[in-house]
Write a protein that holds these residues in place. Structure first.
Motif, PDB file in Angstrom:
ATOM      1  N   ILE A   9       4.388  -0.667   8.695  1.00 36.26           N
ATOM      2  CA  ILE A   9       3.077  -0.792   8.048  1.00 36.26           C
ATOM      3  C   ILE A   9       3.094  -0.103   6.684  1.00 36.26           C
ATOM      4  O   ILE A   9       2.565  -0.629   5.701  1.00 36.26           O
ATOM      5  CB  ILE A   9       1.967  -0.225   8.947  1.00 36.26           C
ATOM      6  N   LEU A  10       3.700   1.070   6.612  1.00 32.02           N
ATOM      7  CA  LEU A  10       3.749   1.791   5.341  1.00 32.02           C
ATOM      8  C   LEU A  10       4.617   1.092   4.299  1.00 32.02           C
ATOM      9  O   LEU A  10       4.409   1.246   3.101  1.00 32.02           O
ATOM     10  CB  LEU A  10       4.262   3.218   5.564  1.00 32.02           C
ATOM     11  N   ALA A  11       5.603   0.316   4.739  1.00 39.33           N
ATOM     12  CA  ALA A  11       6.491  -0.377   3.807  1.00 39.33           C
ATOM     13  C   ALA A  11       5.831  -1.601   3.189  1.00 39.33           C
ATOM     14  O   ALA A  11       6.292  -2.091   2.159  1.00 39.33           O
ATOM     15  CB  ALA A  11       7.776  -0.789   4.510  1.00 39.33           C
ATOM     16  N   ALA A  12       4.755  -2.072   3.794  1.00 40.20           N
ATOM     17  CA  ALA A  12       4.050  -3.240   3.256  1.00 40.20           C
ATOM     18  C   ALA A  12       3.418  -2.875   1.917  1.00 40.20           C
ATOM     19  O   ALA A  12       3.077  -1.714   1.675  1.00 40.20           O
ATOM     20  CB  ALA A  12       2.980  -3.687   4.240  1.00 40.20           C
ATOM     21  N   PRO A  13       3.251  -3.853   1.047  1.00 42.47           N
ATOM     22  CA  PRO A  13       2.598  -3.555  -0.244  1.00 42.47           C
ATOM     23  C   PRO A  13       1.138  -3.145  -0.039  1.00 42.47           C
ATOM     24  O   PRO A  13       0.406  -3.793   0.696  1.00 42.47           O
ATOM     25  CB  PRO A  13       2.689  -4.868  -1.007  1.00 42.47           C
ATOM     26  N   TRP A  14       0.743  -2.061  -0.682  1.00 37.62           N
ATOM     27  CA  TRP A  14      -0.635  -1.574  -0.607  1.00 37.62           C
ATOM     28  C   TRP A  14      -1.323  -1.888  -1.920  1.00 37.62           C
ATOM     29  O   TRP A  14      -0.775  -1.621  -2.992  1.00 37.62           O
ATOM     30  CB  TRP A  14      -0.641  -0.067  -0.335  1.00 37.62           C
ATOM     31  N   PRO A  15      -2.538  -2.429  -1.877  1.00 38.30           N
ATOM     32  CA  PRO A  15      -3.188  -2.865  -3.114  1.00 38.30           C
ATOM     33  C   PRO A  15      -3.541  -1.739  -4.086  1.00 38.30           C
ATOM     34  O   PRO A  15      -3.514  -1.940  -5.285  1.00 38.30           O
ATOM     35  CB  PRO A  15      -4.461  -3.562  -2.617  1.00 38.30           C
ATOM     36  N   ASP A  16      -3.840  -0.551  -3.605  1.00 39.91           N
ATOM     37  CA  ASP A  16      -4.268   0.534  -4.487  1.00 39.91           C
ATOM     38  C   ASP A  16      -3.111   1.339  -5.057  1.00 39.91           C
ATOM     39  O   ASP A  16      -3.329   2.309  -5.766  1.00 39.91           O
ATOM     40  CB  ASP A  16      -5.193   1.496  -3.730  1.00 39.91           C
ATOM     41  N   ARG A  17      -1.906   0.957  -4.751  1.00 36.43           N
ATOM     42  CA  ARG A  17      -0.751   1.757  -5.103  1.00 36.43           C
ATOM     43  C   ARG A  17      -0.106   1.251  -6.380  1.00 36.43           C
ATOM     44  O   ARG A  17       0.127   0.051  -6.531  1.00 36.43           O
ATOM     45  CB  ARG A  17       0.237   1.676  -3.950  1.00 36.43           C
ATOM     46  N   ASP A  18       0.204   2.161  -7.290  1.00 34.73           N
ATOM     47  CA  ASP A  18       0.817   1.769  -8.563  1.00 34.73           C
ATOM     48  C   ASP A  18       2.283   1.385  -8.390  1.00 34.73           C
ATOM     49  O   ASP A  18       2.716   0.338  -8.812  1.00 34.73           O
ATOM     50  CB  ASP A  18       0.711   2.904  -9.578  1.00 34.73           C
ATOM     51  N   ALA A  19       3.054   2.259  -7.758  1.00 33.93           N
ATOM     52  CA  ALA A  19       4.495   2.037  -7.618  1.00 33.93           C
ATOM     53  C   ALA A  19       4.857   1.859  -6.147  1.00 33.93           C
ATOM     54  O   ALA A  19       4.410   2.619  -5.292  1.00 33.93           O
ATOM     55  CB  ALA A  19       5.266   3.216  -8.194  1.00 33.93           C
ATOM     56  N   GLN A  20       5.633   0.853  -5.877  1.00 39.21           N
ATOM     57  CA  GLN A  20       6.118   0.611  -4.521  1.00 39.21           C
ATOM     58  C   GLN A  20       7.449   1.335  -4.335  1.00 39.21           C
ATOM     59  O   GLN A  20       8.188   1.540  -5.294  1.00 39.21           O
ATOM     60  CB  GLN A  20       6.312  -0.893  -4.290  1.00 39.21           C
ATOM     61  N   PRO A  21       7.769   1.721  -3.103  1.00 39.97           N
ATOM     62  CA  PRO A  21       9.057   2.388  -2.865  1.00 39.97           C
ATOM     63  C   PRO A  21      10.234   1.459  -3.170  1.00 39.97           C
ATOM     64  O   PRO A  21      10.101   0.245  -3.154  1.00 39.97           O
ATOM     65  CB  PRO A  21       9.017   2.726  -1.375  1.00 39.97           C
ATOM     66  N   SER A  22      11.365   2.063  -3.405  1.00 38.99           N
ATOM     67  CA  SER A  22      12.583   1.315  -3.706  1.00 38.99           C
ATOM     68  C   SER A  22      12.964   0.406  -2.533  1.00 38.99           C
ATOM     69  O   SER A  22      13.010   0.856  -1.388  1.00 38.99           O
ATOM     70  CB  SER A  22      13.712   2.312  -3.981  1.00 38.99           C
ATOM     71  N   PRO A  23      13.260  -0.871  -2.794  1.00 41.05           N
ATOM     72  CA  PRO A  23      13.674  -1.772  -1.717  1.00 41.05           C
ATOM     73  C   PRO A  23      14.957  -1.297  -1.020  1.00 41.05           C
ATOM     74  O   PRO A  23      15.120  -1.480   0.184  1.00 41.05           O
ATOM     75  CB  PRO A  23      13.902  -3.111  -2.412  1.00 41.05           C
ATOM     76  N   ALA A  24      15.856  -0.687  -1.769  1.00 40.94           N
ATOM     77  CA  ALA A  24      17.090  -0.179  -1.159  1.00 40.94           C
ATOM     78  C   ALA A  24      16.782   0.947  -0.170  1.00 40.94           C
ATOM     79  O   ALA A  24      17.332   0.984   0.932  1.00 40.94           O
ATOM     80  CB  ALA A  24      18.039   0.314  -2.240  1.00 40.94           C
ATOM     81  N   LYS A  25      15.888   1.852  -0.565  1.00 44.22           N
ATOM     82  CA  LYS A  25      15.495   2.946   0.311  1.00 44.22           C
ATOM     83  C   LYS A  25      14.811   2.403   1.567  1.00 44.22           C
ATOM     84  O   LYS A  25      15.088   2.852   2.682  1.00 44.22           O
ATOM     85  CB  LYS A  25      14.561   3.901  -0.424  1.00 44.22           C
ATOM     86  N   LEU A  26      13.937   1.423   1.397  1.00 44.36           N
ATOM     87  CA  LEU A  26      13.259   0.820   2.550  1.00 44.36           C
ATOM     88  C   LEU A  26      14.261   0.141   3.479  1.00 44.36           C
ATOM     89  O   LEU A  26      14.131   0.233   4.704  1.00 44.36           O
ATOM     90  CB  LEU A  26      12.208  -0.179   2.075  1.00 44.36           C
ATOM     91  N   ALA A  27      15.249  -0.525   2.924  1.00 46.28           N
ATOM     92  CA  ALA A  27      16.256  -1.204   3.742  1.00 46.28           C
ATOM     93  C   ALA A  27      17.079  -0.196   4.542  1.00 46.28           C
ATOM     94  O   ALA A  27      17.322  -0.393   5.741  1.00 46.28           O
ATOM     95  CB  ALA A  27      17.166  -2.055   2.860  1.00 46.28           C
ATOM     96  N   VAL A  28      17.490   0.888   3.893  1.00 44.60           N
ATOM     97  CA  VAL A  28      18.266   1.922   4.590  1.00 44.60           C
ATOM     98  C   VAL A  28      17.432   2.536   5.707  1.00 44.60           C
ATOM     99  O   VAL A  28      17.907   2.697   6.839  1.00 44.60           O
ATOM    100  CB  VAL A  28      18.750   3.004   3.587  1.00 44.60           C
ATOM    101  N   LYS A  29      16.178   2.864   5.414  1.00 39.19           N
ATOM    102  CA  LYS A  29      15.310   3.458   6.435  1.00 39.19           C
ATOM    103  C   LYS A  29      15.048   2.487   7.583  1.00 39.19           C
ATOM    104  O   LYS A  29      15.004   2.892   8.742  1.00 39.19           O
ATOM    105  CB  LYS A  29      13.997   3.931   5.820  1.00 39.19           C
TER     106      LYS A  29
END
Length: 114
Positions: A51-71
């Motif tokens: 749920i946290l990895a999904a894009p959030w509308p109020d957020r300026d910067a999204q986490p790195s896709p590489a970091k999300l993939a590793v996690k």
């Protein structure tokens, strides 16, 4: 929306605490098995992490896709290792320590990889 994201992040930390605390408690007891705290921690980590990895509308910067993939890979590996070993009376020391090591690596990736 920000309040919901913070609540989910808090739940994610609780899942990490359950996983790590449950593993340390079992290691200290000398009987290496998967306890319910570890199972629930793994479930909470995967669900809240997705749920946290999904894009959030109020957020300026999204986490790195590489970091999300590793996690994601680490979270799924931990969940599989915990879920399929949960009914065994005792798991192999290598299996248990690998699970604990991956939990620690996941925490390091979350905090140290910016």
């Amino acid at each position: 929306m920000e309040a919901l994201r913070l609540i989910l992040r808090y739940a994610h930390l609780i899942g990490f605490g359950l996983l790590l605390g449950g593993a340390i408690a079992q290691y200290v007891s000398g009987k290496l098995r998967i306890n319910p705290a570890m199972l629930w921690g793994a479930v909470i980590q995967v669900v809240t992490g997705l749920i946290l990895a999904a894009p959030w509308p109020d957020r300026d910067a999204q986490p790195s896709p590489a970091k999300l993939a590793v996690k994601l890979v680490l979270a799924i590996l931990i969940f599989v290792m915990v879920f399929f070993s949960r009914r065994r009376e005792q798991v192999a020391k290598g299996h248990f320590l690998a699970t604990l090591g991956m939990v620690l690596v996941t925490g390091a990736v979350a905090t140290l990889w910016t």
